[in-house]
Every structure is written in structure tokens, then in C-alpha cells.
Write a protein that holds these residues in place. Structure first.
Motif, mmCIF file in Angstrom:
data_model
loop_
_atom_site.group_PDB
_atom_site.id
_atom_site.type_symbol
_atom_site.label_atom_id
_atom_site.label_comp_id
_atom_site.label_asym_id
_atom_site.label_seq_id
_atom_site.Cartn_x
_atom_site.Cartn_y
_atom_site.Cartn_z
ATOM 1 N N ALA A 1 -28.356 26.883 29.955
ATOM 2 C CA ALA A 1 -27.846 26.863 28.717
ATOM 3 C C ALA A 1 -28.546 26.227 27.716
ATOM 4 O O ALA A 1 -27.647 26.071 26.676
ATOM 5 C CB ALA A 1 -26.062 25.333 28.933
ATOM 6 N N ARG A 2 -29.876 25.795 27.446
ATOM 7 C CA ARG A 2 -30.430 24.897 26.958
ATOM 8 C C ARG A 2 -30.687 26.585 25.681
ATOM 9 O O ARG A 2 -30.857 26.060 24.277
ATOM 10 C CB ARG A 2 -31.401 24.715 27.258
ATOM 11 N N ILE A 3 -30.588 27.719 25.560
ATOM 12 C CA ILE A 3 -31.059 28.772 25.487
ATOM 13 C C ILE A 3 -29.930 29.782 25.448
ATOM 14 O O ILE A 3 -29.806 30.654 25.904
ATOM 15 C CB ILE A 3 -32.011 29.718 25.685
ATOM 16 N N SER A 4 -28.630 29.542 24.914
ATOM 17 C CA SER A 4 -27.391 29.721 25.308
ATOM 18 C C SER A 4 -27.008 31.076 24.615
ATOM 19 O O SER A 4 -26.502 32.328 24.990
ATOM 20 C CB SER A 4 -25.814 28.652 24.981
ATOM 21 N N PHE A 5 -27.707 31.328 23.890
ATOM 22 C CA PHE A 5 -28.058 32.774 22.180
ATOM 23 C C PHE A 5 -28.840 33.272 22.835
ATOM 24 O O PHE A 5 -29.521 34.220 22.045
ATOM 25 C CB PHE A 5 -27.341 32.504 20.770
ATOM 26 N N ALA B 1 -28.844 20.742 28.720
ATOM 27 C CA ALA B 1 -28.757 20.803 26.885
ATOM 28 C C ALA B 1 -27.444 19.868 26.343
ATOM 29 O O ALA B 1 -26.264 18.807 26.725
ATOM 30 C CB ALA B 1 -28.156 22.567 27.361
ATOM 31 N N ASP B 2 -27.850 19.662 25.344
ATOM 32 C CA ASP B 2 -27.359 19.533 24.013
ATOM 33 C C ASP B 2 -26.208 19.542 24.027
ATOM 34 O O ASP B 2 -26.308 20.958 22.859
ATOM 35 C CB ASP B 2 -28.299 18.735 22.857
ATOM 36 N N LEU B 3 -25.035 19.348 24.466
ATOM 37 C CA LEU B 3 -24.050 20.005 24.063
ATOM 38 C C LEU B 3 -22.701 19.304 23.287
ATOM 39 O O LEU B 3 -22.114 19.438 23.703
ATOM 40 C CB LEU B 3 -22.833 20.555 25.545
ATOM 41 N N THR B 4 -23.094 18.180 22.261
ATOM 42 C CA THR B 4 -22.456 17.635 21.306
ATOM 43 C C THR B 4 -21.749 18.550 20.630
ATOM 44 O O THR B 4 -20.601 18.507 19.800
ATOM 45 C CB THR B 4 -23.012 16.941 20.053
ATOM 46 N N ALA C 1 -39.953 30.445 27.742
ATOM 47 C CA ALA C 1 -41.229 30.487 28.554
ATOM 48 C C ALA C 1 -40.769 28.829 28.580
ATOM 49 O O ALA C 1 -41.404 28.228 29.143
ATOM 50 C CB ALA C 1 -42.453 30.382 27.271
ATOM 51 N N LEU C 2 -40.525 28.278 27.450
ATOM 52 C CA LEU C 2 -39.952 26.843 27.511
ATOM 53 C C LEU C 2 -38.938 26.623 29.225
ATOM 54 O O LEU C 2 -38.915 25.373 29.356
ATOM 55 C CB LEU C 2 -39.563 26.330 26.869
ATOM 56 N N CYS C 3 -38.568 27.028 28.992
ATOM 57 C CA CYS C 3 -37.496 27.107 30.081
ATOM 58 C C CYS C 3 -37.273 27.979 31.105
ATOM 59 O O CYS C 3 -36.828 27.502 32.073
ATOM 60 C CB CYS C 3 -36.493 27.850 29.909
ATOM 61 N N MET D 1 -30.940 21.810 22.763
ATOM 62 C CA MET D 1 -30.390 22.632 22.361
ATOM 63 C C MET D 1 -31.592 23.678 21.615
ATOM 64 O O MET D 1 -31.980 23.188 20.799
ATOM 65 C CB MET D 1 -28.608 22.662 22.032
ATOM 66 N N LEU D 2 -31.765 24.465 22.220
ATOM 67 C CA LEU D 2 -33.543 25.055 21.725
ATOM 68 C C LEU D 2 -32.986 25.982 21.073
ATOM 69 O O LEU D 2 -33.404 26.673 19.683
ATOM 70 C CB LEU D 2 -34.232 25.624 22.718
#
Length: 285
Positions: A58-62, A90-93, A172-174, A269-270
């Protein structure tokens, strides 16, 4: 140590780096083509399934293009469900905007999950049943009795070509590639750049730093000293070799990355830059 309101305000107004140097980095070396066999097997198995479930971070949703090598035309032939896991990290704000962005890409069936705490996981089977209109199939692993449903699992694979160096760094971060292929200190620097850019200063509190900082060498030095990650280095002087205690920068970088991946630096959220209309730079030719 918590940042005071004044310190938070000061950090938010600081002049952080506007971009990250990407030239000269070899994305192809980070993501070697050894997954071609798994990809070929996955594509040949599509005729056996009634619904495709894509699972991504979810941190790289796109950045499905980096992780999802199945052609869009192939996905369009079958009912498709996108599961964005690790929602707790993930930041889901801005979740509504994320959903709208994905819908604009033709992805209307999306579920955010946290498999560790079983959040929203039970929504998957009803969604698949609704998408397929069927309650049975003949596959390898039964995952539900009512309705009767089987799962054909596939190995995790990456795209044979990554669209940009920055996309590669996010992947890579994920944890989608071995850290040493990219370089732990490079990854730590990109992480610091991203955290500051998005005003996520949890690292300051976690490591007890005096303030937010945009210099990775200073941050890693402070982390190394705080955690006792030092090493003896022989330095040649006019009177002979002298043992000098120096910070262990690679060890500090590893701790920085692992702490981020465990969610101890706060939710991030990356792909926030993509959501705000700033695509990854330095496209790979």
C-alpha cells in the motif's frame, strides 16, 4: 524524545532537498531478469482462473508497473481485484484520493488490508464471489468451503523493466530486492529525503536526534553512536598505525531501513508525489 510544537514548525518550514540525485544508477542491475520463468508460468496459468487477485504494498499504490508484469490487456480479460496490503504502514490520510486515482487507471475493485492483524482480509472472498458470479472451481488449494473456492498461488515477480530509477528506489525500500544490490546507504539517503520532503519526522523522535536533518552522513553518524554501532579503523600516521573508533555507517543504514520497514518511523506513503501530480523522475530509456 518528542519534538516540541516549535521544533515541529521549524522542521516543517526547513528547506529540504527538492530532488534526489539519480544519475548513474543502474536499475537493470538491481532487478535482474531471473524471474522470466515464473512470469511465463503465471501467464500460462491465467486460463485456469476465474479472477485475478493482485497483491501489492500500500505504500507504493501507484507503482504496480514495477511489481505487476502482467499486461493490462491480459488483466482486462478476467475479473480483477487489487489488494493493497500493509495498510498499517501506509499513510492513508488521503485514501479517498488514492482510490480516485486508481479508478482513473481503470482499477475499480480495490481493498486495503493488513494481513498481520487480519484487517479487511475477510472482504476478499465475498468480493471475488461477486466479481466472478461463481462459487466453485477446480484448483490446487481450497481457501473457502462456503462458497467453495480454490486458490492458485504464484511466486512474487517483478517487471522485466522498471520505468525509472526513483521507482526502483521505492520498490527497494519496500523490500522487493536485496538491499546490497542497490546500496544500503543510498537507500537510507533516499528514505531520509522522502521522509523530510513529506514532513514525516518520526525518525527524529525514534533516534532521539536534536532536530530533523537532511544530511544522511550526520543522521547515520548519530544513529551509529546512539546504538553503539562503531568500528575500529587503522589510520596511518607519522608515528605509525593508530586505531580510531569510527561510526559504522553501513550498520546504521541497515537499522534505519529496518526500522522504517517495521513501521517504527510512522506511516508513510512513498507515492505521495505521484498522487500530487509529480511523477517519478529520470525515466529509464
Amino acid at each position: 524524545m518528542r519534538l516540541t510544537p516549535r521544533a515541529l514548525c521549524s522542521a516543517a518550514q526547513a528547506a529540504w532537498r527538492e530532488n534526489f540525485p539519480l544519475c548513474g544508477r543502474d536499475v537493470a542491475r538491481w532487478f535482474p531478469g531471473h524471474m522470466a520463468k515464473g512470469l511465463k508460468k503465471m501467464q500460462s496459468s491465467l486460463k485456469l482462473v476465474d479472477c485475478i487477485i493482485e497483491v501489492h504494498d500500500a505504500r507504493i499504490s501507484f507503482h504496480r508497473a514495477g511489481e505487476a508484469p502482467l499486461p493490462e490487456e491480459t488483466l482486462g480479460l478476467k475479473p480483477h481485484l487489487l489488494v493493497l496490503n500493509k495498510m498499517d504502514l501506509a499513510d492513508l490520510t488521503e485514501q479517498q484520493k488514492i482510490m480516485q486515482h486508481l479508478e482513473g487507471e481503470g482499477l475499480k475493485n480495490v481493498i486495503f488490508t493488513n494481513c498481520v492483524k487480519d484487517e479487511n482480509v475477510k472482504q476478499i472472498i465475498p468480493m471475488v464471489t461477486e466479481l466472478t458470479g461463481r462459487s466453485h472451481r477446480y484448483h490446487r488449494r481450497e481457501v473457502s468451503e462456503r462458497p467453495l473456492m480454490f486458490l492458485l498461488d504464484t511466486p512474487g515477480v517483478l517487471a522485466p523493466r522498471i520505468e525509472s530509477v526513483e521507482t526502483g528506489l521505492k520498490l527497494a525500500l519496500c523490500g522487493t530486492v536485496l538491499d546490497h544490490l542497490v546500496g544500503e546507504e543510498t537507500m537510507a539517503d533516499y528514505l531520509l529525503y522522502t521522509l523530510n520532503k513529506h514532513q514525516r519526522f518520526g525518525y527524529v523522535q525514534h533516534y532521539g536526534l536534536g532536530s530533523a536533518c537532511d544530511n544522511i552522513e550526520r543522521v547515520l553518524k548519530s544513529v551509529a553512536v546512539k546504538l553503539g554501532k562503531t568500528q575500529k579503523v587503522k589510520v596511518l600516521t607519522g608515528t605509525g598505525n593508530v586505531n580510531v573508533i569510527q561510526p559504522n555507517y553501513p550498520a546504521a543504514a541497515r537499522d534505519f531501513l529496518q526500522t522504517f520497514r517495521r513501521g517504527l518511523l510512522g506511516s508513510v506513503m512513498l507515492d505521495l508525489d505521484v498522487l500530487r501530480g509529480h511523477p517519478p523522475a529520470e525515466t529509464v530509456p
